[in-house]
Design an enzyme around this catalytic site. Sequence first.
Site, short mmCIF file in Angstrom:
data_model
loop_
_atom_site.label_atom_id
_atom_site.label_comp_id
_atom_site.label_asym_id
_atom_site.label_seq_id
_atom_site.Cartn_x
_atom_site.Cartn_y
_atom_site.Cartn_z
N TRP A 122 67.89 52.17 45.16
CA TRP A 122 69.18 51.60 44.81
C TRP A 122 69.29 51.29 43.32
CZ3 TRP A 122 66.94 47.92 48.76
CH2 TRP A 122 67.12 48.42 50.08
N VAL A 125 67.42 48.09 42.13
CA VAL A 125 65.96 48.00 42.31
C VAL A 125 65.28 49.24 41.74
CG1 VAL A 125 64.09 47.78 44.01
CG2 VAL A 125 66.25 46.56 44.37
N CYS A 126 65.43 50.36 42.44
CA CYS A 126 64.65 51.55 42.12
C CYS A 126 65.12 52.27 40.87
CB CYS A 126 64.63 52.49 43.32
SG CYS A 126 63.85 51.73 44.76
N LEU A 127 66.32 51.96 40.40
CA LEU A 127 66.74 52.38 39.07
C LEU A 127 66.38 51.33 38.04
CD1 LEU A 127 68.27 54.31 37.13
CD2 LEU A 127 70.33 52.98 37.63
#
Length: 203
Positions: A122, A125-127
């Site tokens: 997401w 978070v992951c970006l």
Amino acid sequence: MTSASFVRDPIADELLTPQNAALVIIDFQPVQVASIVSMERRELIANVVAVAKAAKLYEIPVVLSTVNVATGLNSPTIHQLGDVLGNVTAIDRTSINAWEDEDFVTAVKATGRRKLVMVALWTEVCLAFPALDAMREGFEVYPVVDAVAGTSAIAHRTGLERILQAGARPITWIQFACELQRDWNREATKAGFAEIVFSSIHP
């Protein structure tokens, strides 16, 4: 018809070029896509596929990462991206922050590129996490803002704001493609560029 008679240095160019950029794709997996709320999912998939097609057309190195596939807790990259990326092997992790995975960081650095075009699920978070860490290490990060999404509108917006405040340089998928092509006189990629752009624009 007065295109420049010279080509700007493709390595030193401040803009993105096929020679100075790498594409980083993180966690475009079925569970993550299904949990997206901040944009329409079909549009998200169409946009990230356009980004991947542009990277393949201009032969930009791609670092692809997944989370928890080897543990059996998650499924691989969505087939729409896999079909475009072909033989690009995913780097699977257990870490939520991809930058805390040694194989991932090694792969990014092995591209030799300092400009990282990033898409991830997401956004918040992951970006955000690897983007912040990459910038701390001197990389320029270009989040493709219409090819990332979050678990809520506010989560997506806050994730983007955090990395923009830290120096990330936002782009859109069509800006990415146009920045790489730069001139209709570049015959080798003109037809592929037109196909990506005109087949991917949403009414």
